[in-house]
Motif scaffolding. Sequence first.
Motif, PDB file in Angstrom:
ATOM      1  N   TYR A 132      -0.767  -8.386  -2.368  1.00 40.34           N
ATOM      2  CA  TYR A 132      -1.838  -9.482  -2.622  1.00 40.34           C
ATOM      3  C   TYR A 132      -2.597  -9.745  -1.304  1.00 40.34           C
ATOM      4  CZ  TYR A 132      -4.295 -13.431  -4.857  1.00 40.34           C
ATOM      5  OH  TYR A 132      -4.957 -14.365  -5.255  1.00 40.34           O
ATOM      6  N   ASN A 133      -1.645 -10.244  -0.357  1.00 38.67           N
ATOM      7  CA  ASN A 133      -2.206 -10.734   0.952  1.00 38.67           C
ATOM      8  C   ASN A 133      -2.686  -9.589   1.670  1.00 38.67           C
ATOM      9  OD1 ASN A 133      -1.342 -13.357   0.575  1.00 38.67           O
ATOM     10  ND2 ASN A 133       0.469 -13.069   1.538  1.00 38.67           N
ATOM     11  N   ALA A 134      -2.293  -8.216   1.526  1.00 41.44           N
ATOM     12  CA  ALA A 134      -3.025  -7.154   2.260  1.00 41.44           C
ATOM     13  C   ALA A 134      -4.428  -7.050   1.775  1.00 41.44           C
ATOM     14  CB  ALA A 134      -2.166  -5.987   2.101  1.00 41.44           C
ATOM     15  N   LEU A 135      -4.608  -7.376   0.532  1.00 44.05           N
ATOM     16  CA  LEU A 135      -6.026  -7.033  -0.093  1.00 44.05           C
ATOM     17  C   LEU A 135      -6.943  -8.053   0.465  1.00 44.05           C
ATOM     18  CD1 LEU A 135      -7.856  -5.546  -1.845  1.00 44.05           C
ATOM     19  CD2 LEU A 135      -6.927  -6.669  -3.980  1.00 44.05           C
ATOM     20  N   ARG A 136      -6.332  -9.383   0.463  1.00 44.77           N
ATOM     21  CA  ARG A 136      -7.173 -10.486   0.777  1.00 44.77           C
ATOM     22  C   ARG A 136      -7.509 -10.298   2.232  1.00 44.77           C
ATOM     23  NH1 ARG A 136      -5.549 -14.809   3.674  1.00 44.77           N
ATOM     24  NH2 ARG A 136      -3.274 -14.160   3.402  1.00 44.77           N
ATOM     25  N   VAL A 137      -6.547 -10.026   3.185  1.00 41.28           N
ATOM     26  CA  VAL A 137      -6.780  -9.986   4.571  1.00 41.28           C
ATOM     27  C   VAL A 137      -7.849  -8.879   4.642  1.00 41.28           C
ATOM     28  CG1 VAL A 137      -5.902  -9.351   6.725  1.00 41.28           C
ATOM     29  CG2 VAL A 137      -4.456 -10.671   5.237  1.00 41.28           C
ATOM     30  N   GLN A 138      -7.665  -7.584   4.164  1.00 42.73           N
ATOM     31  CA  GLN A 138      -8.451  -6.820   4.130  1.00 42.73           C
ATOM     32  C   GLN A 138      -9.967  -7.260   4.019  1.00 42.73           C
ATOM     33  OE1 GLN A 138      -8.046  -3.119   4.918  1.00 42.73           O
ATOM     34  NE2 GLN A 138      -9.999  -3.587   5.412  1.00 42.73           N
ATOM     35  N   TYR A 139     -10.185  -7.921   2.716  1.00 38.76           N
ATOM     36  CA  TYR A 139     -11.437  -8.294   2.338  1.00 38.76           C
ATOM     37  C   TYR A 139     -11.898  -9.506   3.312  1.00 38.76           C
ATOM     38  CZ  TYR A 139     -14.920 -11.203  -0.632  1.00 38.76           C
ATOM     39  OH  TYR A 139     -16.033 -11.677  -0.998  1.00 38.76           O
ATOM     40  N   ASN A 140     -11.222 -10.219   3.983  1.00 38.47           N
ATOM     41  CA  ASN A 140     -11.870 -11.132   5.061  1.00 38.47           C
ATOM     42  C   ASN A 140     -12.117 -10.441   6.285  1.00 38.47           C
ATOM     43  OD1 ASN A 140     -11.010 -13.237   3.383  1.00 38.47           O
ATOM     44  ND2 ASN A 140      -9.229 -13.891   4.432  1.00 38.47           N
ATOM     45  N   ASN A 141     -11.492  -9.459   6.601  1.00 42.38           N
ATOM     46  CA  ASN A 141     -11.532  -8.773   7.899  1.00 42.38           C
ATOM     47  C   ASN A 141     -12.897  -7.808   7.734  1.00 42.38           C
ATOM     48  OD1 ASN A 141      -9.554  -9.804   9.233  1.00 42.38           O
ATOM     49  ND2 ASN A 141      -8.029  -8.072   8.830  1.00 42.38           N
ATOM     50  N   ALA A 142     -13.127  -7.449   6.632  1.00 42.29           N
ATOM     51  CA  ALA A 142     -14.428  -6.528   6.245  1.00 42.29           C
ATOM     52  C   ALA A 142     -15.507  -7.398   6.544  1.00 42.29           C
ATOM     53  CB  ALA A 142     -14.175  -6.108   4.708  1.00 42.29           C
ATOM     54  N   PHE A 143     -15.661  -8.684   6.001  1.00 43.40           N
ATOM     55  CA  PHE A 143     -16.848  -9.516   6.206  1.00 43.40           C
ATOM     56  C   PHE A 143     -16.963  -9.827   7.769  1.00 43.40           C
ATOM     57  CE2 PHE A 143     -19.396 -13.457   5.820  1.00 43.40           C
ATOM     58  CZ  PHE A 143     -20.342 -12.830   5.096  1.00 43.40           C
ATOM     59  N   ARG A 144     -15.753 -10.087   8.386  1.00 43.58           N
ATOM     60  CA  ARG A 144     -15.799 -10.450   9.821  1.00 43.58           C
ATOM     61  C   ARG A 144     -16.358  -9.435  10.562  1.00 43.58           C
ATOM     62  NH1 ARG A 144     -10.547 -12.402   8.920  1.00 43.58           N
ATOM     63  NH2 ARG A 144     -10.161 -14.833   9.151  1.00 43.58           N
ATOM     64  N   ILE A 145     -15.867  -8.074  10.386  1.00 47.14           N
ATOM     65  CA  ILE A 145     -16.500  -6.951  11.205  1.00 47.14           C
ATOM     66  C   ILE A 145     -18.115  -6.767  10.921  1.00 47.14           C
ATOM     67  CG2 ILE A 145     -16.360  -4.535  11.463  1.00 47.14           C
ATOM     68  CD1 ILE A 145     -13.177  -4.584  10.775  1.00 47.14           C
TER      69      ILE A 145
END
Length: 217
Positions: A132-145
């Motif tokens: 769950y957290n891996a997907l959440r972090v991926q989503y957040n980092n995608a927008f940051r990048i």
Amino acid sequence: MVLLSPSINGLRKLLNICEQFAAEHALKYYVAKTEMLVFKAGKGPETVPPVYLNGSSVRVVKRFKYLGHILSEDIKDDGDMERERRALSVWANMIARRFARCSDDVKVTLFKAFCQCFYTCQLWTKFTKRSYNALRVQYNNAFRILMKHPRFCSAKAMFAAARVPDFFAILRARTASYWERLTYSTNAILCAIVEDLSNPFTKHWSNLHRYDNNTFT
């Protein structure tokens, strides 16, 4: 085509019906692409009796991808969440690379179109906190990048400033929309799911709207 049966004998009878239908209509099943997945209750059976189609044994698998959703023998959703995480990574990197010089409005529009799908997330009821957290972090980092924000900037502030729903908001919205469609469905099986308040889907959908975001950080 999918056949569901609570027993091996029942599955064999269903396959026999399929064989008879195919013979009567000059059709033939491709056995090499036919697979069988056994959903295990508890430890599950130590051995699975063979099932045959057109005289050939059907291959037993531990995971199967049906309509884009990954099913596993342990009925867990970690594999499907990992599929979605990888797809999100691919889309996010593609957008960041090809549209780096576009305006923020264009980037936000592309992000909403390609990175907020979370296909079949309404069915995720049994998973580990790690997935769950891996997907959440991926989503957040995608927008940051994409928006070129600092790596450790606040996710809540970042999404709020851009007026983009965060990870939790998307899951709640997808679940609410799915629940509404089920409520008005005339299908007997779907109606039974909606009316049974003790089933895992109903419990998860209800709890999802009560979770505190800090639970998963």
